[in-house]
Write a protein that holds these residues in place. Structure first.
Motif, short mmCIF file in Angstrom:
data_model
loop_
_atom_site.label_atom_id
_atom_site.label_comp_id
_atom_site.label_asym_id
_atom_site.label_seq_id
_atom_site.Cartn_x
_atom_site.Cartn_y
_atom_site.Cartn_z
N GLU A 35 87.71 24.73 63.30
CA GLU A 35 87.65 25.79 62.28
C GLU A 35 86.57 26.81 62.63
O GLU A 35 85.38 26.53 62.58
N ASP A 43 86.75 20.88 51.94
CA ASP A 43 88.04 21.56 51.87
C ASP A 43 88.75 21.53 53.22
O ASP A 43 89.98 21.32 53.29
N LYS A 44 88.00 21.75 54.30
CA LYS A 44 88.62 21.76 55.63
C LYS A 44 89.08 20.36 56.05
O LYS A 44 90.13 20.22 56.67
N LYS A 84 92.23 19.71 54.27
CA LYS A 84 93.32 20.47 54.90
C LYS A 84 93.95 19.67 56.03
O LYS A 84 95.18 19.57 56.14
N TYR A 85 93.14 19.10 56.89
CA TYR A 85 93.66 18.34 58.03
C TYR A 85 94.21 16.99 57.59
O TYR A 85 95.16 16.47 58.20
N CYS A 106 95.75 16.38 54.78
CA CYS A 106 97.06 16.63 54.18
C CYS A 106 98.14 16.85 55.24
O CYS A 106 99.33 16.61 55.00
N LYS A 107 97.74 17.32 56.41
CA LYS A 107 98.71 17.57 57.49
C LYS A 107 99.16 16.29 58.15
O LYS A 107 100.18 16.26 58.84
#
Length: 312
Positions: free
Chosen positions: A54, A303-304, A307-308, A310-311
């Motif tokens: 990121e 948050d980051k 994000k990963y 959830c992927k």
């Protein structure tokens, strides 16, 4: 007393006894060791992965978190694999070179972590006390230079330890009552006058840890003074929140190492297995909890990571 020098025929080895008095429970003790180590690797590798991927996290604070993650991985990896070999398979032998190498890297990583924590305290001081100049005072390049200075300081301080150990022969009883080669434990099995070894170790430890703790205390003293001057309750709370994670990490990092150092020299009444367990927990618990603390307290990083996650 019979002594063995490095010129003796055959490889010289030491015996790492694990945790004396709890040999029967080694298998059970290995379970939390393994769990803590796996969580530590997962957490710290996640921090390194997310920050590297990121670009929005390519900032001084997150660069420092990556440095801390690297020291956490190094600290636990220096100890846990060999400890698990002792617990699971009874592989207690370690060569002299292997022992001195483990000792050098372990203390190097520990002192390097202290340097990173000082830099993190300075980072928070600038962010809160001089926020308008933060971007100009603390750049990524400057953080990298501070990290390099910390590494050079650490290596130059720790390198004499194995060199000083090599000047004296080791006694016939080459048993180290621990799961890893700690400097003072190796000194205790030397035959001869170990005054130089002990004094150098004590002076360097006091200088590095004492100086670092003084700088950290000064930074947070100025931070608290600045926070108390803030009239806005919201800004007051935000400033305190930015420091909470750092304070927790520093307490976890310094409290056990100070306890361990003091009990080695003055705590003859403390049971050996208690001392050794605390010493091992110092190398396992902070590396496991550090990424969790920063993941919970740092919204942008949290948050980051989400994000990963959830992927997946």
């Amino acid at each position: 007393m019979e002594a063995f020098n490095f010129t003796s025929s055959g490889p010289l080895t030491f015996i790492l006894n694990g945790i004396p008095g709890l040999e029967a429970a080694h298998i059970w003790i290995s379970i939390p060791f393994s769990i803590f180590y796996i969580i530590s690797l997962l957490g710290n590798c996640t921090v390194l992965f997310v920050v590297s991927r990121e670009k929005t996290l390519h900032k001084p604070m997150y660069l420092l978190l990556c440095m801390l993650a690297l020291t956490d991985i190094g600290m636990s990896t220096c100890v846990v694999p060999k400890a698990l070999c002792i617990f699971w398979f009874g592989f207690k032998d370690i060569t002299v070179n292997g022992c001195l190498t483990q000792m050098f890297f372990l203390h190097t990583v520990a002192f390097m972590q202290s340097a990173v924590l000082v830099t993190m305290a300075f980072d928070r001081y600038v962010a809160i006390c001089d926020p308008l100049r933060y971007a100009t005072i603390l750049t990524n390049a400057r953080i990298a230079k501070l990290g390099l200075v910390g590494l050079i300081r650490t290596v130059l301080s720790v390198l004499p330890w194995p060199l000083l150990l090599r000047r004296l022969p080791f006694c016939a009883k080459r048993v180290i009552p621990n799961t890893y080669c700690e400097h003072i434990a190796v000194v205790k099995i030397l035959c001869g006058d170990t005054t130089v070894n002990r004094m150098y170790s004590l002076v360097i430890s006091l200088m590095i840890i004492g100086l670092d703790l003084t700088l950290i205390g000064l930074s947070y003293g100025l931070i608290i003074k600045a926070v108390l001057r803030i009239s806005s309750k919201k800004a007051h709370q935000k400033s305190l929140n930015t420091c909470t994670a750092h304070i927790c990490v520093m307490l976890m990092s310094y409290t056990p190492i100070l306890f361990s150092a003091l009990t080695h020299r003055f705590g003859q009444g403390i049971a050996a297995h208690v001392h050794i367990l605390i010493g091992n927990l110092y190398l396992l618990v902070p590396p496991m909890l550090n990424p969790i603390i920063y993941g919970v307290k740092t919204k942008e990083l949290r948050d980051k990571v989400g994000k990963y996650t959830c992927k997946m």
